[in-house]
Design a protein around this motif. Structure first.
Motif, PDB file in Angstrom:
ATOM      1  N   VAL A   4      -8.932   6.821  -4.677  1.00  0.00           N
ATOM      2  CA  VAL A   4      -7.881   5.826  -4.939  1.00  0.00           C
ATOM      3  C   VAL A   4      -6.647   6.153  -4.085  1.00  0.00           C
ATOM      4  O   VAL A   4      -6.101   5.293  -3.388  1.00  0.00           O
ATOM      5  N   ILE A   5      -6.220   7.407  -4.132  1.00  0.00           N
ATOM      6  CA  ILE A   5      -4.995   7.800  -3.407  1.00  0.00           C
ATOM      7  C   ILE A   5      -5.220   7.665  -1.900  1.00  0.00           C
ATOM      8  O   ILE A   5      -4.341   7.178  -1.174  1.00  0.00           O
ATOM      9  N   SER A   6      -6.382   8.054  -1.434  1.00  0.00           N
ATOM     10  CA  SER A   6      -6.678   8.026  -0.007  1.00  0.00           C
ATOM     11  C   SER A   6      -6.592   6.595   0.541  1.00  0.00           C
ATOM     12  O   SER A   6      -6.007   6.359   1.607  1.00  0.00           O
TER      13      SER A   6
ATOM     14  N   ASP B 191      -4.841   4.136  -0.682  1.00  0.00           N
ATOM     15  CA  ASP B 191      -3.418   3.753  -0.671  1.00  0.00           C
ATOM     16  C   ASP B 191      -2.699   4.365   0.527  1.00  0.00           C
ATOM     17  O   ASP B 191      -1.919   3.697   1.202  1.00  0.00           O
ATOM     18  N   GLU B 192      -2.957   5.642   0.780  1.00  0.00           N
ATOM     19  CA  GLU B 192      -2.227   6.329   1.866  1.00  0.00           C
ATOM     20  C   GLU B 192      -2.582   5.741   3.233  1.00  0.00           C
ATOM     21  O   GLU B 192      -1.711   5.597   4.096  1.00  0.00           O
ATOM     22  N   ASP B 193      -3.857   5.386   3.414  1.00  0.00           N
ATOM     23  CA  ASP B 193      -4.240   4.748   4.684  1.00  0.00           C
ATOM     24  C   ASP B 193      -3.477   3.432   4.852  1.00  0.00           C
ATOM     25  O   ASP B 193      -3.011   3.097   5.943  1.00  0.00           O
TER      26      ASP B 193
ATOM     27  N   ASP C 134       3.192   2.791  -5.684  1.00  0.00           N
ATOM     28  CA  ASP C 134       1.946   3.530  -5.436  1.00  0.00           C
ATOM     29  C   ASP C 134       2.185   5.037  -5.537  1.00  0.00           C
ATOM     30  O   ASP C 134       1.367   5.774  -6.097  1.00  0.00           O
ATOM     31  N   GLU C 135       3.303   5.506  -4.966  1.00  0.00           N
ATOM     32  CA  GLU C 135       3.577   6.952  -4.998  1.00  0.00           C
ATOM     33  C   GLU C 135       3.781   7.426  -6.439  1.00  0.00           C
ATOM     34  O   GLU C 135       3.308   8.507  -6.827  1.00  0.00           O
ATOM     35  N   ASP C 136       4.483   6.616  -7.241  1.00  0.00           N
ATOM     36  CA  ASP C 136       4.635   6.963  -8.666  1.00  0.00           C
ATOM     37  C   ASP C 136       3.260   7.065  -9.338  1.00  0.00           C
ATOM     38  O   ASP C 136       3.014   7.969 -10.137  1.00  0.00           O
ATOM     39  N   LYS C 137       2.386   6.113  -8.981  1.00  0.00           N
ATOM     40  CA  LYS C 137       1.023   6.128  -9.554  1.00  0.00           C
ATOM     41  C   LYS C 137       0.288   7.417  -9.126  1.00  0.00           C
ATOM     42  O   LYS C 137      -0.363   8.054  -9.948  1.00  0.00           O
ATOM     43  N   HIS C 138       0.446   7.810  -7.853  1.00  0.00           N
ATOM     44  CA  HIS C 138      -0.206   9.050  -7.398  1.00  0.00           C
ATOM     45  C   HIS C 138       0.315  10.257  -8.175  1.00  0.00           C
ATOM     46  O   HIS C 138      -0.445  11.162  -8.521  1.00  0.00           O
ATOM     47  N   GLY C 139       1.620  10.260  -8.439  1.00  0.00           N
ATOM     48  CA  GLY C 139       2.211  11.349  -9.224  1.00  0.00           C
ATOM     49  C   GLY C 139       1.552  11.416 -10.593  1.00  0.00           C
ATOM     50  O   GLY C 139       1.199  12.499 -11.090  1.00  0.00           O
TER      51      GLY C 139
ATOM     52  N   GLY D 220       5.665  15.997  -5.185  1.00  0.00           N
ATOM     53  CA  GLY D 220       5.881  15.319  -3.900  1.00  0.00           C
ATOM     54  C   GLY D 220       5.678  13.817  -4.023  1.00  0.00           C
ATOM     55  O   GLY D 220       6.445  13.024  -3.472  1.00  0.00           O
ATOM     56  N   GLU D 221       4.663  13.414  -4.772  1.00  0.00           N
ATOM     57  CA  GLU D 221       4.379  11.979  -4.939  1.00  0.00           C
ATOM     58  C   GLU D 221       5.501  11.306  -5.724  1.00  0.00           C
ATOM     59  O   GLU D 221       5.967  10.222  -5.366  1.00  0.00           O
ATOM     60  N   ALA D 222       5.947  11.967  -6.798  1.00  0.00           N
ATOM     61  CA  ALA D 222       7.003  11.373  -7.627  1.00  0.00           C
ATOM     62  C   ALA D 222       8.294  11.242  -6.813  1.00  0.00           C
ATOM     63  O   ALA D 222       9.030  10.259  -6.917  1.00  0.00           O
TER      64      ALA D 222
HETATM   65 FE   LIG Z   1       1.044   9.254  -2.191  1.00  0.00          FE
END
Ligand SMILES: [Fe+2]
Ligand SMILES: [Fe+2]
Length: 182
Positions: A152-154, A156-158, A60-65, A28-30
């Motif tokens: 870290v992800i949280s 970014d998402e906020d 950022d989403e790529d990084k989360h993936g 989903g992140e990728a």
């Molecule tokens: Fe994300």
């Protein structure tokens, strides 16, 4: 009793559940990274500031993936195929939320209506991601590797959620006065 704590406890306490959870999240992140990268490239030059924010969101989403893929690796697991029922990004597209991938692949510059559609999609998915990450932050506290990744992800998402909200408000700002023909 079924609570968020017991569900996340089972997810992270079990290799099979953990493998599925991290595979769904990584996919989903990728996909979010790919979509935002495409959208940023299709935003008209007059909205360069917005394009930069969307490109940053995509990175950022790529990084989360990569973070979820690393959690899998650290546990010695391989990614597993995501069942269609659990593929929330595909389900959203099938339900007509956001712009279809075929539209993004065509490479046509986005109209303002197209931009609003993308931002509305990001606003909805951003809220889901932000709430899910906050829940994970609460329930992954005793697993340091996971808790660090989730923090870290949280954050970014906020930030993504706040940005989308702000951009939608900006685009929905005061209606320009109609030219007078008197
Ligand atoms: Fe994300
Ligand atoms: Fe995000």
């Amino acid at each position: 009793m079924l609570s968020a704590r017991t569900i996340y406890g089972e997810v992270f306490g079990n290799d099979e559940a953990s493998g599925l959870f991290c595979s769904i999240a990584a996919g989903g992140e990728a996909r979010g990274g790919w979509e935002n990268g495409k959208i940023a490239a299709l935003v008209p030059g007059s909205q360069a500031g917005l394009a930069a924010k969307i490109a940053r969101h995509g990175a950022d989403e790529d990084k989360h993936g990569r973070i979820f893929a690393a959690l899998l690796r650290k546990r010695g697991l391989e990614p597993v195929a995501v069942p269609p029922d659990a593929d929330y990004t595909m389900r959203l597209e099938a339900a007509g939320t956001g712009l279809a991938h075929s539209r993004l692949r065509r490479g046509e510059e986005l109209t303002e209506a197209g931009i609003v559609t993308c931002l509305a999609h990001s606003r909805v998915t951003g809220q889901r991601a932000s709430e899910q990450m906050r829940a994970l932050r609460r329930h992954a506290g005793d697993r340091p590797g996971i808790a660090r990744a989730v923090r870290v992800i949280s954050a970014d998402e906020d930030h993504h959620l706040a940005c989308c909200h702000e951009e939608l408000l900006r685009l929905g700002g005061p209606v320009p006065a109609q030219p007078s023909h008197a």
